[in-house]
Design an enzyme around this catalytic site. Structure first.
Site, short mmCIF file in Angstrom:
data_model
loop_
_atom_site.label_atom_id
_atom_site.label_comp_id
_atom_site.label_asym_id
_atom_site.label_seq_id
_atom_site.Cartn_x
_atom_site.Cartn_y
_atom_site.Cartn_z
CE LYS A 22 -65.47 73.37 74.08
NZ LYS A 22 -66.71 72.65 73.78
NE ARG A 92 -67.44 71.88 78.98
CZ ARG A 92 -68.25 70.86 78.73
NH1 ARG A 92 -68.09 70.17 77.62
NH2 ARG A 92 -69.20 70.53 79.56
N GLY A 101 -64.87 65.80 70.02
CA GLY A 101 -64.45 64.60 70.72
C GLY A 101 -63.00 64.22 70.54
CG MET A 103 -57.86 67.94 70.98
SD MET A 103 -57.34 69.62 70.61
CE MET A 103 -58.87 70.39 70.16
NE ARG A 336 -69.80 71.58 68.00
CZ ARG A 336 -69.11 70.66 68.64
NH1 ARG A 336 -67.88 70.91 69.05
NH2 ARG A 336 -69.62 69.47 68.88
CG HIS A 455 -67.39 59.91 69.65
ND1 HIS A 455 -66.94 58.86 68.87
CD2 HIS A 455 -66.41 60.83 69.65
CE1 HIS A 455 -65.74 59.14 68.42
NE2 HIS A 455 -65.38 60.32 68.88
CB SER A 763 -52.46 72.25 30.51
OG SER A 763 -53.25 71.61 31.50
CB CYS A 830 -54.71 68.88 32.95
SG CYS A 830 -52.99 68.62 32.47
CE1 TYR A 850 -57.48 73.65 31.64
CE2 TYR A 850 -57.23 75.70 30.41
CZ TYR A 850 -56.89 74.37 30.62
OH TYR A 850 -55.98 73.75 29.80
#
Length: 875
Positions: A22, A92, A101, A103, A336, A455, A763, A830, A850
């Site tokens: 913010k 705020r 919402g 905090m 935002r 909300h 793996s 894996c 991978y």
């Protein structure tokens, strides 16, 4: 001297970590010359030091805040207690990552018994002044003194009903004075405190409360749900108030530059006339579509559209904007990147690229990988809907999906029902931040009040929970725990079905069907696969799972768990015959039958995967999984195997282990029963020979599990290779294959350079490696792991996200040791952490080839792999 406070003119969007989302965006908008009320931000660093300092502001912090307050008074020409112009401010929260919402916020700070009269005189509107004062008393009491908001709400509701006031706007100044007096009485009776009359005392207590709200329960739960760090802290934004509740020429609203549910390129939002911002978010009044502002205030609407387009172009992403109109003048209170459904996210990302507003890399970075799950949510079968009992179809479709469950009216009841094994629909008049726990475990959320930016709507969309709001046709009686609708009444526990895509609710369980990904999804996934370095394979052994993985364009199979192939009755019988028999003839008979089963299994797999790589893990079951346990089971198996109950019971006793997960399994099973792995290797090769064609050649990757010593791997590799080469010679064919090992033990990581001599690939089995490293039983850790997280002993569940410091360090050590010995040595993962975005980022960093995960997590992993490549290409 540490700088803790920044004027909006001093910051910019790059200072997000320090000023919060913010604060940094308010500073950025100020720099763009947009109409932002003046103010300053107290940093997230100050928050963390405040919390570490026993929730105390240091003298240095206090002095800086007072300095910047004086600057604000000079800039605005207003003061808390001097001169003709009265300064009122909002206080705020604003964390680096958006937590809508979760905090706390306080508006109209600076009013007191004297200032409210000054304000009434200055504005010429006593009703407006006292309305602001009662709002301050409510918010301040709730946030700072932790007086449950229901005490204020209950009095206000009863007063309006008793005095026949239809809504808050109908309250007269005399009404509001009575309410203000009653609210101050609630402070004394419930809070055992007086409302502070000194505005500076109000300010510093509010700052402390907002800092402390970083650790409130709902914020803590939200961060856990969204894999956010608990270490960042929140900034505090102190900003000159502008008033949307000063009359019919004023108002407040929330809008998105695109539709956050569908992604449509059209301003989407809501506003209320004569209201403050919390009224829209809280859903207390049902707002109007922002498009109708063009009829009420055409000049303001035109200016808003100009600013909204400018912000989207500047940030190169869809924006969520909060605004206030004070006496016909537009003010911007926040922007935002807007939270959106997965479907909207994919469409918006592709559209921004096509419109030239973003690059492909920027579009990929906008996607939350875990939100892909939303796209895989089912929808209701249209045929079933035609005969379903409709409760209402005029709700607002706030978050898409199709969900069924039992209705419950509060978070605690919902939690108890889920713990009892039920699926839950949370039904509320409107939700508040205190409902976050109930929302997170519910299949869907339904409210009778509120709009698309309430909300309930915003939080449900962010969590991917199906949600319908503003169902004004239904009356939700939370006290008596029932719902009334035109066709009847629903008691708590009644099953309903919720359509979050169309805003409809049905009685009972309505049949569902899977969804199909759209063109935008396919486009993003193609971009992700192009951009990523890590390949993404699937963990799969059934035809259905393999087809699912291939549909998501998996790069092969990273784990075939062969023990999963032996739980059908006829296969289990032969496996038990092999394990439980003491006679070689019986064991060979069993192996012969199992061989044929395995050949069929591998033929089915290879026929689907063709020339894609397939890692087949040889049997790794704890022996107890194959044992009969009860008297009835032992009797039945004895009959199947042609032995006596007594003989079989004794054999079971002989093979029983105290800790099976650390017992006779994996490589140890093969050392004891070498013919078992030789049979599997033969089945793999015979299947490859059957499937191979001139078009493609199967190249199986055979994996030996649970190796902890090079001697184990050397022995088994020699045996398997010898058996395969003799088989190929007998068949007169060639098949390319490799033999590797699964790294699941800390010792294996530490001797990886020795294992490389006997393996073609590694793996990492992260489930067992995590279990062995922590000494946690993965089957029992659920009994205490959440406590560890809530007590901040652990930051995350290490079975869900990689423990980088411990398990990750072992993986890194093994990788470095292997690559020092052989630079191009193939390494993969894996375990299920192969589908976790945060873990994937680490695996990319250390250079694995991978990851492999369950089929439905493949798109998540593909996007996360692409984002890791983008992130580290620019570092």
């Amino acid at each position: 001297m540490t700088k803790y406070v920044y004027d909006f003119h001093e910051g910019n969007a790059t200072m997000r970590a320090l000023l919060g989302g913010k604060g940094s965006n308010l500073a950025e908008m100020t720099g763009l010359g947009l109409p932002v009320p003046s103010g300053f931000t107290i940093s997230t660093q100050a928050c963390m030091e405040y919390l570490a300092n026993g929730e105390q502001l240091t003298e240095e912090m206090i002095q800086q805040i007072e300095t910047y307050l004086a600057r604000l008074e000079a800039e605005t020409g207003k003061s808390f207690s001097k001169g003709d112009n009265l300064l009122l401010v909002s206080v705020r929260s604003g964390a680096a990552q958006s937590m809508p919402g979760m905090m706390d916020t306080i508006l109209n700070l600076g009013l007191n018994d004297v200032n409210v009269e000054r304000f009434a005189t200055l504005t010429g509107n006593p009703q407006f002044a006292y309305d602001c004062y009662r709002r301050l008393l409510h918010m301040f009491g709730n946030v700072v003194y932790e007086i449950n908001g229901s005490h204020f709400e209950r009095f206000l509701t009863n007063y309006k009903e008793t005095h026949q006031r239809e809504n808050d706007q109908a309250l007269t100044v005399d009404d509001l004075k009575v309410i203000v007096a009653a609210y101050k009485g609630i402070y004394k009776k419930i809070g055992q405190k007086e409302f502070p009359q000194d505005p500076k005392t109000q300010l510093f207590e509010a700052i402390r409360a907002v800092f402390s709200s970083w650790n409130n329960e709902r914020a803590f739960v939200y961060r856990n749900l969204n894999d956010m760090s608990h270490q960042g802290g929140t900034a505090v934004n102190v900003q000159e108030m502008v008033f949307g509740n000063s009359g019919q020429n004023s108002g407040t609203g929330v809008a998105f530059t695109r539709n956050p549910s569908t992604g449509e390129n059209k301003i989407f939002g809501e506003y209320l006339l004569n209201a403050q911002g919390e009224d829209v978010v809280a859903g207390i009044r049902t707002p109007l579509p922002v498009s109708t502002l063009s009829e009420v205030m055409p000049d303001v609407y035109a200016e808003f559209i100009r600013v909204a387009n400018l912000l989207e172009d500047h940030y190169r992403d869809m924006q969520d904007i909060e605004f206030t109109i004070e006496n016909g003048k537009l003010f911007m209170l926040q922007t935002r990147s807007g939270k959106r459904t997965a479907k909207a996210a994919f469409k918006i990302a592709v559209d921004l690229v096509n419109e030239g507003k973003a690059t492909k890399d920027e579009a990929l970075m906008q996607i939350n990988p875990k939100s892909v799950d939303q796209l895989l949510h089912p929808t209701f079968n249209p045929v079933a809907l035609k005969i379903a009992d409709l409760i209402t179809d005029i709700g607002l479709p706030a978050s898409p999906g199709a969900a069924t469950g039992n209705i419950y009216f509060d978070a605690n009841a919902a939690k108890a029902a889920v713990q009892a094994g039920e699926k839950v629909i949370l039904v509320r008049q409107e939700t508040s931040p205190e409902d976050i726990t109930g929302m997170s475990i519910s299949e869907a959320v339904v409210t009778s009040r509120g709009g698309m930016t309430s909300h309930a709507a915003v939080v449900a969309r962010g969590m991917g929970v199906c949600c319908v709001v503003g169902c004004e046709q239904i009356n939700i009686d939370e006290d008596n725990r029932r719902v009334s609708y035109p066709g009847g009444q629903l008691e708590e526990g009644t099953i309903i079905s919720v359509d979050g895509t169309n805003g409809a609710i049905y009685l009972g369980d309505v049949e569902k069907m899977p969804t199909e990904a759209d063109e935008s999804f396919q486009t993003i996934m193609a971009w992700a696969r192009e951009r990523s370095h890590l390949k993404v394979r699937m963990n799969a052994e059934t035809v259905e799972d393999i087809k699912t993985g291939l549909a998501f364009e998996a790069d092969g199979i990273g784990l075939v768990r062969t023990e999963h192939m032996f739980f059908k009755e006829e296969r289990l019988r032969e496996m038990r015959r092999f394990i439980l028999s003491n006679r070689a003839q019986e064991q060979n008979r069993a192996l012969s039958a199992i061989l044929n089963y395995q050949i069929d299994d591998f033929v089915n797999i290879f026929s689907l995967t063709q020339d894609k790589p397939v890692v087949i893990r040889l049997l790794d079951p704890p022996l107890h999984e194959f044992m009969p346990h009860t008297k009835q089971e032992i009797t039945h198996v004895a009959e199947q195997l042609g032995t006596t109950y007594a003989e079989l019971q004794q054999r079971v006793i002989d093979l029983t282990e105290v800790n099976p997960m650390l017992g006779h399994r994996g490589v140890r099973l093969a050392v004891t029963y070498p013919n078992l792995y030789l049979m599997q290797a033969e089945a793999i090769i015979r299947a490859a020979v059957q499937v191979n064609t001139a078009t493609f050649q199967v190249k199986p990757e055979i994996m030996i599990p649970l190796v902890g010593m090079k001697e184990e791997l050397a022995l088994l590799r020699q045996q398997i290779e010898k058996h395969i080469e003799e088989l190929l010679k007998e068949l007169g064919v060639t098949v390319e294959y490799t033999i590797g090992t699964m790294i699941e033990l800390p010792r294996a990581c530490l001797i990886a350079d020795q294992l490389v001599d006997y393996a073609d690939f590694f793996s990492f089995g992260t489930n067992d490696l995590t279990q062995m490293t922590f000494g946690f039983s993965r089957d029992d850790a659920g009994k205490y792991i959440n406590q560890y997280i809530s007590e901040a002993i652990l930051p995350i569940d290490p079975f869900q996200t990689l423990d980088v410091e411990g398990v990750g360090e072992l993986v890194k050590i093994a990788t470095e040791k292997a690559r020092q010995k052989q630079a191009d040595f193939k390494l993969g993962v894996c375990g299920e952490l192969g589908g976790d975005p945060n873990s994937i980022e680490f695996f990319h960093q250390i250079g694995l080839n991978y990851v492999s995960c369950s089929p439905y997590r493949i798109p998540i992993a593909q996007i996360a792999a692409a984002q890791s490549a983008i992130k580290y290409a620019t570092m």
